[in-house]
Write an enzyme that holds these catalytic residues in place. Sequence first.
Site, mmCIF file in Angstrom:
data_model
loop_
_atom_site.group_PDB
_atom_site.id
_atom_site.type_symbol
_atom_site.label_atom_id
_atom_site.label_comp_id
_atom_site.label_asym_id
_atom_site.label_seq_id
_atom_site.Cartn_x
_atom_site.Cartn_y
_atom_site.Cartn_z
ATOM 1 N N ASP A 39 0.847 -1.196 0.000
ATOM 2 C CA ASP A 39 0.000 0.000 0.000
ATOM 3 C C ASP A 39 0.878 1.239 0.000
ATOM 4 O O ASP A 39 0.497 2.273 0.560
ATOM 5 C CB ASP A 39 -0.911 -0.031 1.232
ATOM 6 N N LYS A 97 2.950 3.362 -5.723
ATOM 7 C CA LYS A 97 2.381 2.368 -6.649
ATOM 8 C C LYS A 97 3.436 1.872 -7.635
ATOM 9 O O LYS A 97 3.359 0.748 -8.094
ATOM 10 C CB LYS A 97 1.165 2.955 -7.370
ATOM 11 N N ASP A 117 -3.197 -3.075 -2.499
ATOM 12 C CA ASP A 117 -4.251 -2.053 -2.566
ATOM 13 C C ASP A 117 -4.062 -1.212 -3.836
ATOM 14 O O ASP A 117 -2.975 -1.159 -4.419
ATOM 15 C CB ASP A 117 -4.169 -1.139 -1.322
ATOM 16 N N ASN A 118 -5.147 -0.575 -4.291
ATOM 17 C CA ASN A 118 -5.085 0.445 -5.348
ATOM 18 C C ASN A 118 -4.647 -0.054 -6.713
ATOM 19 O O ASN A 118 -4.021 0.695 -7.478
ATOM 20 C CB ASN A 118 -4.131 1.581 -4.934
ATOM 21 N N GLU A 161 -11.390 4.112 -1.454
ATOM 22 C CA GLU A 161 -11.860 4.421 -0.103
ATOM 23 C C GLU A 161 -12.735 5.674 -0.068
ATOM 24 O O GLU A 161 -12.412 6.705 -0.632
ATOM 25 C CB GLU A 161 -10.688 4.586 0.880
HETATM 26 O O1 LIG Z 1 -0.224 6.944 -2.711
HETATM 27 C C1 LIG Z 1 -0.878 6.205 -1.994
HETATM 28 N N1 LIG Z 1 -0.286 5.496 -1.024
HETATM 29 C C2 LIG Z 1 1.162 5.520 -0.843
HETATM 30 C C3 LIG Z 1 1.691 6.732 -0.092
HETATM 31 C C4 LIG Z 1 3.205 6.652 -0.135
HETATM 32 C C5 LIG Z 1 3.799 6.357 1.207
HETATM 33 C C6 LIG Z 1 4.981 5.498 1.162
HETATM 34 C C7 LIG Z 1 5.302 4.555 2.084
HETATM 35 C C8 LIG Z 1 6.536 3.908 1.843
HETATM 36 C C9 LIG Z 1 7.182 2.938 2.633
HETATM 37 C C10 LIG Z 1 8.420 2.465 2.260
HETATM 38 N N2 LIG Z 1 9.017 2.888 1.135
HETATM 39 C C11 LIG Z 1 8.416 3.814 0.347
HETATM 40 C C12 LIG Z 1 7.163 4.330 0.702
HETATM 41 S S1 LIG Z 1 6.188 5.541 -0.046
HETATM 42 C C13 LIG Z 1 -2.368 6.108 -2.159
HETATM 43 C C14 LIG Z 1 -3.027 7.082 -2.918
HETATM 44 C C15 LIG Z 1 -4.415 7.032 -3.081
HETATM 45 C C16 LIG Z 1 -5.124 8.068 -3.903
HETATM 46 C C17 LIG Z 1 -6.176 7.700 -4.742
HETATM 47 C C18 LIG Z 1 -6.836 8.657 -5.497
HETATM 48 C C19 LIG Z 1 -6.447 9.981 -5.418
HETATM 49 F F1 LIG Z 1 -7.097 10.914 -6.141
HETATM 50 C C20 LIG Z 1 -5.385 10.352 -4.588
HETATM 51 C C21 LIG Z 1 -4.730 9.402 -3.830
HETATM 52 C C22 LIG Z 1 -5.161 6.013 -2.470
HETATM 53 C C23 LIG Z 1 -4.509 5.052 -1.716
HETATM 54 O O2 LIG Z 1 -5.217 4.047 -1.113
HETATM 55 C C24 LIG Z 1 -3.119 5.072 -1.558
HETATM 56 O O3 LIG Z 1 -2.527 4.078 -0.831
HETATM 57 MG MG LIG Z 2 -3.937 2.511 -0.527
#
Ligand SMILES: O=C(NCCCCc1cc2ccncc2s1)c1cc(-c2ccc(F)cc2)cc(O)c1O
Ligand SMILES: [Mg+2]
Length: 214
Positions: A141, A144, A169-170, A199
């Site tokens: 998660d 992406k 997810d996603n 979500e």
């Molecule tokens: O980016 C998302 N999730 C990742 C955040 C990046 C955090 C990280 C953790 C980590 C740990 C270790 N190494 C590198 C990394 S980088 C995310 C985005 C949306 C979304 C959907 C539609 C939209 F219009 C806008 C956002 C929905 C979701 O469910 C998500 O999970």
């Molecule tokens: Mg997600």
Amino acid sequence: TQSTRPQRLLHAVQKNATRGDPRSVVKAIDNFCRQKEWAMNVGDEKGCILDSVVSEVNPVTVLELGTYCGYSTVRIASLLPPRAKIITLEFNPDYAKIARQVIAWAGLEDKIQVVEGPSGEWIPKMKEQFGVKTFDLVFLDHWKDRYLPDTKLLEDCGLLRKGSILLADNVICPGTPDYLEYVRNSPRYKSQYFKSHLEYTKAEDGLEKSVFLG
Ligand SMILES: O=C(NCCCCc1cc2ccncc2s1)c1cc(-c2ccc(F)cc2)cc(O)c1O
Ligand SMILES: [Mg+2]
């Protein structure tokens, strides 16, 4: 100074959830995200699919990539058997700080280890740092475009065993096309798509469950 969305989410948990009651923490976050501010938690609809996969797998060692505020971490940990553990990786130190407090409010600190830093650096260190042999369940998660390289890294580091489950997810929104193509076409995986919604919205999204065949 202006608070951040994760800080407001934490305050909603501390105000509305009962200490030591993980399900009330999950409920408080879902209510906050439906009534006040959208946030990128896996959410209640996909969360039910996550619950059913966790209950079916009954994992002893879990890796979560992408902690954010700890919503799915708490959701998973609340379903684990007594000695089971989750290692959850978070890149953003501000998110990690909030997640630790959400996890503490749920009373699940003993089952969860929040690790800060990029997945690409931490995955190769899992065995030596945390004494992990293999993961029974991996919940993807995070970024992406890291799903595919990190899956290959997990394979190369011998962190998956025959029957390990990857749950992503996603896979539709924001989407992980290269990862989907890989797990759906590789002879080393048996994949299944669980159609759902992004979500707290009506947009399509879903979870992809992939069994590593060894
Ligand atoms: O980016 C998302 N999730 C990742 C955040 C990046 C955090 C990280 C953790 C980590 C740990 C270790 N190494 C590198 C990394 S980088 C995310 C985005 C949306 C979304 C959907 C539609 C939209 F219009 C806008 C956002 C929905 C979701 O469910 C998500 O999970
Ligand atoms: Mg997600």
